[in-house]
Design a protein around this motif. Structure first.
Motif: not given
Length: 547
Positions: A310-338
């Motif tokens: 369970i700890l391993e899965i939670k860690s993996l989910l947290a990593s995936k969530r962090s990657e998704r948030e970073e991708a969303e930030k980049v996407d938001q920045t690009e949208q603001e530029k556009r």
């Protein structure tokens, strides 16, 4: 006999109905043990006194559920279309024994008591003995293969489960075994395997729970853990509930069933799968198709292992969530530029449109001022002309006085109500000295010039256009009666011909005359000059072009 290949449900039905005693092998294309044991099964079929067939689950579809097949391969013996015995897993020795037990029922012509067979010199017992001897002679390889195939090596490639092998891999032969024959080696391997009892590997705690806490007998508890998929208390209870009414539920565990399959193994990746559902899920997910049965037991994770997982899965989910948030930030920045870029482009476009609108307005104002100036100059020229005429005629003008008072002749309009300028003669005092009261072809140029002098609002041009149309139609279509008559009550005539002095005279000069029957129409005379019509049309076109 040979092994009979069956490819449809109808063939399977016919096979079972046609043969008093027969064996059906239920197999699958993806089943590794099925593929490995097929050559030995073919050898067994050649020596068998009863027909043996093989059918794959994909060839009969849902009809497979009729036979309640839960493992591949499964060998089912039918007597008079009724299932008598079944063997699960590769166990060709058990199949041979099953055939021997029911071989005497295959030929109804053989009497059960003593006596000779029909057309032969052997008794029934002798015939049966001969068949069994033939079966044993043709199936030693099949039996040996069944013993060898039942031994598997399980590897734990599953991160979520642990696999405990029911049997160990055979030890490699020592140097002293080099001189042994194949049969001797097979016997040694079988003896070594027989020494390994799978019951010894059963979970002691599970047996204790089933016997002490749940009240099952030791034999039933062992059967439940051995024959259920997974080897857990839950799976054992499910198996016992399904088989509680079996007649052999309290009989000793058959020796040949101790090595039955407990799980499935993917030969492509080595993963151990607990049941058929997980096998199908794994096959659909990975595309793997090479599977075989395994004697490994899937042991559930311990609480500590579950917590770690369970700890391993939670860690993996947290990593995936962090990657998704970073991708969303980049996407938001690009949208603001556009968004900002599009905003700037919209502002630029708006400025360009406003600038173009101002240019159009300035051009329109300039055109309007030019027209006003031109009209002012024209009026001044008319006034100067009138002044010169007054001086030449001792203060008198030769033009008419309109309803509004003074109206110079150059811009004089017809104000005689419904009458045109050519309907009647003008009074002598008001008629110009140089012009006659009737229209003349020689004066057509003067009439056109008179109409062209109406510059205000483009009235002269509109009148010339209508006149060109009326004269042109008559000139171009001399045989069309509809162009030889002009209705003077139409709005076009009233507004663009009648008000202008000289307009009607052009029509009269080219050959039109008032209709004697209908005074509201002008009719082209029969003797009208066609050349005059054409020349007048050309003159009107030229005047319109100059206007």
């Amino acid at each position: 006999m040979t092994l009979i290949e069956i490819s449809s449900a109808e063939e399977l039905k016919t096979f079972i109905q046609k043969n008093t005693v027969c064996v059906v092998t239920f197999s699958a294309h993806w089943c590794g043990p099925c593929k490995q044991s097929k050559p030995q099964l073919e050898e067994l079929a050649k020596a068998s006194p009863v027909p043996i067939s093989i059918v794959h689950e994909s060839d009969i579809g849902d009809y497979l559920h009729t036979f309640k097949v839960t493992a591949f391969p499964s060998y089912v013996l039918f007597v008079k279309e009724t299932e008598v015995q079944r063997i699960k897993g590769v166990n060709l020795k058990g199949v041979k024994d099953m055939i021997e037990a029911h071989a005497d029922r295959a030929d109804p012509a053989i009497p059960k008591a003593g006596g000779n067979t029909l057309g032969g010199s052997h008794s029934a017992a002798e015939a049966r003995a001969l068949r069994l001897a033939k079966l044993e002679a043709g199936a030693p390889k099949a039996a040996a293969a069944a013993t060898t195939t039942s031994t598997e090596k399980a590897e734990d490639d599953d991160d979520d489960n642990k696999a405990t092998p029911m049997e160990t891999e055979e030890s490699k032969p020592a140097a002293s075994d080099t001189g042994k024959t194949d049969d001797t080696k097979m016997e040694d391997a079988t003896t070594e395997e027989d020494k390994k009892n799978p019951i010894d590997d059963l979970d002691k705690e599970a047996i204790k729970t089933l016997t002490e806490s749940m009240g099952f007998s030791l034999l039933r508890a062992q059967k439940g853990l051995l024959f259920s998929t997974g080897g857990t208390v839950e799976s054992a209870v499910e198996w016992l509930m399904e088989h509680q009414d079996d007649t052999d539920i309290d009989e000793d565990i058959p020796e040949g069933s101790l090595g039955s399959a407990r799980s499935y193994k993917c030969n492509d990746c080595g993963k151990i799968l607990s049941n058929m559902a997980n096998l199908e899920l794994h096959a659909n997910k990975t595309g793997h198709s090479d599977f075989e049965e395994s004697t490994c037991i899937i042991v559930p994770l311990t609480p500590e292992e579950k917590a770690a997982k369970i700890l391993e899965i939670k860690s993996l989910l947290a990593s995936k969530r962090s990657e998704r948030e970073e991708a969303e930030k980049v996407d938001q920045t690009e949208q603001e530029k556009r968004r900002r870029f599009m905003g700037k482009e919209m502002v630029k476009t708006k400025e360009v449109m406003e600038r173009e609108a101002r240019k159009r307005e300035a051009t329109a104002r300039k055109r309007e001022k030019t027209e006003i100036k031109r009209e002012r100059d024209r009026i001044r020229a008319e006034l100067a002309k009138d002044k010169a005429e007054r001086i030449a005629n001792k203060g008198k003008l030769l033009g008419k006085l309109g309803v509004d008072g003074y109206a110079p002749s150059a811009i004089q309009y017809n104000t005689s109500g419904g009458k045109d300028d050519g309907d009647e003669e003008e009074p002598a005092a008001q008629r110009p000295k140089t012009a006659g009261s009737t229209a003349s072809a020689a004066n057509i140029d003067d009439y056109i010039t008179k109409v062209s002098s109406y510059r205000a609002g483009g009235d002269g041009g509109k009148s010339l256009k209508i006149l060109k149309l009326l004269v042109g139609n008559a000139a171009d279509n001399p045989n069309e009666d509809k162009y030889k008559k002009i209705n003077m009550e139409t709005n076009a005539y009233k507004n663009k011909v009648r008000p202008f002095v000289g307009a009607k005279k052009i029509l009269l000069a080219v050959g039109f005359a008032p209709d004697e029957k209908d005074k509201t129409h002008l009719v082209l005379k029969e003797d009208a000059d066609a050349e005059l019509l054409l020349s007048t049309k050309v003159k009107l076109e030229q005047a319109l072009a100059k206007f």
